[in-house]
Design an enzyme around this catalytic site. Structure first.
Site, PDB file in Angstrom:
ATOM      1  N   ASN A  13      12.732 -55.302  25.651  1.00  0.00           N
ATOM      2  CA  ASN A  13      12.858 -54.098  26.453  1.00  0.00           C
ATOM      3  C   ASN A  13      11.452 -53.545  26.704  1.00  0.00           C
ATOM      4  O   ASN A  13      10.849 -53.808  27.743  1.00  0.00           O
ATOM      5  CB  ASN A  13      13.759 -53.105  25.691  1.00  0.00           C
ATOM      6  CG  ASN A  13      14.146 -51.892  26.506  1.00  0.00           C
ATOM      7  OD1 ASN A  13      13.455 -51.525  27.438  1.00  0.00           O
ATOM      8  ND2 ASN A  13      15.258 -51.272  26.161  1.00  0.00           N
ATOM      9  N   THR A  14      10.892 -52.864  25.688  1.00  0.00           N
ATOM     10  CA  THR A  14       9.561 -52.288  25.821  1.00  0.00           C
ATOM     11  C   THR A  14       8.501 -53.363  26.101  1.00  0.00           C
ATOM     12  O   THR A  14       7.495 -53.090  26.753  1.00  0.00           O
ATOM     13  CB  THR A  14       9.211 -51.515  24.537  1.00  0.00           C
ATOM     14  OG1 THR A  14      10.302 -50.652  24.233  1.00  0.00           O
ATOM     15  CG2 THR A  14       7.965 -50.673  24.719  1.00  0.00           C
ATOM     16  N   GLY A  64      10.838 -54.649  18.495  1.00  0.00           N
ATOM     17  CA  GLY A  64       9.449 -54.904  18.153  1.00  0.00           C
ATOM     18  C   GLY A  64       8.860 -56.176  18.726  1.00  0.00           C
ATOM     19  O   GLY A  64       7.715 -56.509  18.423  1.00  0.00           O
ATOM     20  N   LYS A  69      27.696 -53.076  22.932  1.00  0.00           N
ATOM     21  CA  LYS A  69      26.424 -53.268  22.231  1.00  0.00           C
ATOM     22  C   LYS A  69      26.255 -52.008  21.381  1.00  0.00           C
ATOM     23  O   LYS A  69      25.830 -50.966  21.863  1.00  0.00           O
ATOM     24  CB  LYS A  69      25.320 -53.415  23.282  1.00  0.00           C
ATOM     25  CG  LYS A  69      23.902 -53.454  22.775  1.00  0.00           C
ATOM     26  CD  LYS A  69      22.933 -53.568  23.968  1.00  0.00           C
ATOM     27  CE  LYS A  69      21.515 -53.256  23.533  1.00  0.00           C
ATOM     28  NZ  LYS A  69      21.296 -51.822  23.192  1.00  0.00           N
TER      29      LYS A  69
END
Lengths: 350, 350
Positions: free
Chosen positions: A313-314, A292, A206
């Site tokens: 992720n976030t 995002g 990745k």
């Protein structure tokens, strides 16, 4: 003789916050014995109860991996530098097919590399969690079938040690991917890949080469991708959604391409669907959308555009309830994929 | 003696397209015998094999329901008008809890009326399908727990006859709701409700009073809602998302409120989330979002705003694969609901 031991960010809390510790010894075993006297917890993270190097701990003397120089018996000279470079959690593509709800979404793998089949269409980064137990729960909740690991040669970020995760869950049931997402230069990315490949046999990368402001560096990414593909690796590069760059990466042989929807961790969702739609429409390789995405609706929209998979992720880390958001994302992947397949009605003219 | 029989839109294909047929007879039974000679298929839709009126077929002589005037034995006079008014498919709220994927989404009903619990958060209109068999499949795919029926006293629209659906599926397993969505005036809406209540005991009304251009008429809706609530009915009104009107409908005792996201059948999605967010934030009663939702992402967004349920109709009818879109919508409802509950991260400042 004085030897300087470099402590990675993730282990500094066990060394009173220090980035280097000066010890003495004529072999690496001596060095760790000295270190154990000063910072017993630190030494316990590197060596197991039998005094052996733990899995996922890499030790270098100057530039040399001690696996090739005698292990703990490696002899040292005055002024040598010992670097501890642990593998850490990097992020994971999503989950066991049986845990994914709609069979039609996972019936066909979206990516096949040799005998490794990527069926889950939700990819989850896991390096922002502090607890191995919570990472296990996130991976289970997202039903990941891929596990992403990395190194942090530049000591820029902290993450959970794989040596700690290793006791919490069965890491070997996952397809392993290495990420260079901690790298901020092409050289750092190449070094990360080299170690991951050499040390763990990881051959699916990745690839993230980011600028200092944490955006994909398309030009540098293309350069590194060319190098890695020449070296026989399978490459999944992350770029700003530029159609020409996407075409170029496909042409040089990337296995899939990852497009930025919005700045990483911004939570803005898909700021402009058109370039994503264009690239997905033209691409002969799978397209992953990431960056995002904060809500289930964002993930659904990406899949509805025709993405093969989505990476979050976030979105999970910073939701009030990360595990519930993981469940939401699983449904969103199915919703968007099925909606794409069903071909929605065209909107009426405005 | 000549008797004029008025043929509803939905049955005109069995009467060579005619809106009225002139027959003769001194009782209603005579009239249908004459009609059977001219248009046997039409008579077969109204009467069963035993020559009895079918379930869901209503017959009026002038303004009188023949159930109260002697049924088929009702005597007729020269110049009487016979009106056939069948119940038709109107739309259905969504499905059996066990078919909904995430238990936490259906654990609590979003609306309770007496002993009737609305658990499914997906509401599906079904009046645009031509085949009873397909309606059954749509209801099963959406896992509906509510069935919506209506009448078309103004003969403006066609829909599937409930008497045809009745043989295709077990309608009695659903919670029944009556809708006035075919009405374009307050009087027509009130007449529809009166017949549905009188004839079928339907006491939960999906109230739609629309302007000729098919938008909710908020003022007329409030007037009719007040009347229906005085009559003891449970009312679920559909309005443009005006916060004052929403408050007013809550104050007069509506059980839930339905807000228009975009013009019905436009496919535009949620054109402005702010008034929806405002009303949902203030409302003490459940809020349903509907109108213009075309994709799974639109449905997910509505649920993420905090809607209690979503109603879709044209989104399924006009998707290339309506049953697959139904599956997508189920996942979207779960995705949006769970994401709302998980509280997404706030977006970064732009």
């Amino acid at each position: 003789m004085p030897i300087e031991v470099r402590i990675p960010t993730v282990l500094r809390s066990y060394a009173a916050g220090k980035s280097t510790v000066v010890v003495s010894g004529t072999t690496l075993r001596d060095v760790f014995a000295d270190l154990a006297g000063r910072h017993p917890e630190l030494a316990g993270r590197v060596l197991n109860d039998k005094g052996e190097l733990r899995r996922f701990m890499n030790i270098y003397v100057n530039e040399n991996d001690v696996r090739y120089t005698g292990g703990l018996g490696t002899t040292l000279s005055d002024g040598d530098e010992v670097t501890i470079l642990p593998a850490v959690a990097g992020g994971a593509v999503d989950a066991a097919p049986s845990q994914i709800l709609d069979a039609s979404v996972t019936a066909e793998p979206w990516l096949v590399v040799g005998d490794r089949q990527f069926r889950s269409r939700l990819i989850v980064g896991i390096e922002q969690y502090e607890s191995p137990e919570f990472i296990r729960r996130v991976l289970e909740a997202t039903a990941a079938d891929v596990f992403i690991t990395t190194l942090d040669p530049d000591n820029r970020r902290a993450s959970v040690l794989l040596s700690d995760l290793d006791g919490e869950m069965d890491l070997d049931k996952y397809i392993w991917i290495g990420t260079t997402s901690f790298a901020r230069t092409a050289d750092s990315a190449l070094l990360t890949v080299q170690i991951l490949n050499d040390r763990y046999g990881i051959d699916i990368i990745k690839l993230d080469v980011r600028t200092p402001d944490n955006r994909p560096d398309n030009a540098a990414t293309i350069t590194v991708a060319e190098q890695l593909i020449r070296d026989g690796l399978t490459v999944l590069p992350f770029i700003l959604p530029n159609p020409d760059d996407a075409r170029r990466l496909e042409d040089i042989g990337c296995a899939a391409i990852r497009l930025m929807a919005a700045p990483v961790a911004s939570g803005w969702g898909i700021t402009d669907p058109e370039p994503l739609r264009t690239i997905i429409g033209r691409s002969g390789i799978p397209v992953v959308v990431e960056g995002g995405l904060a809500t289930a609706t964002h993930a659904s929209e990406a899949m509805e555009l025709g993405a093969s998979a989505v990476l979050v992720n976030t979105a999970l880390v910073r939701a009030a309830d990360p595990l519930r958001m993981a469940e939401a994302m699983k449904h969103a992947i199915n919703a968007g994929r099925l909606s794409h397949q069903a071909k929605p009605m065209p909107p009426a003219p405005r």
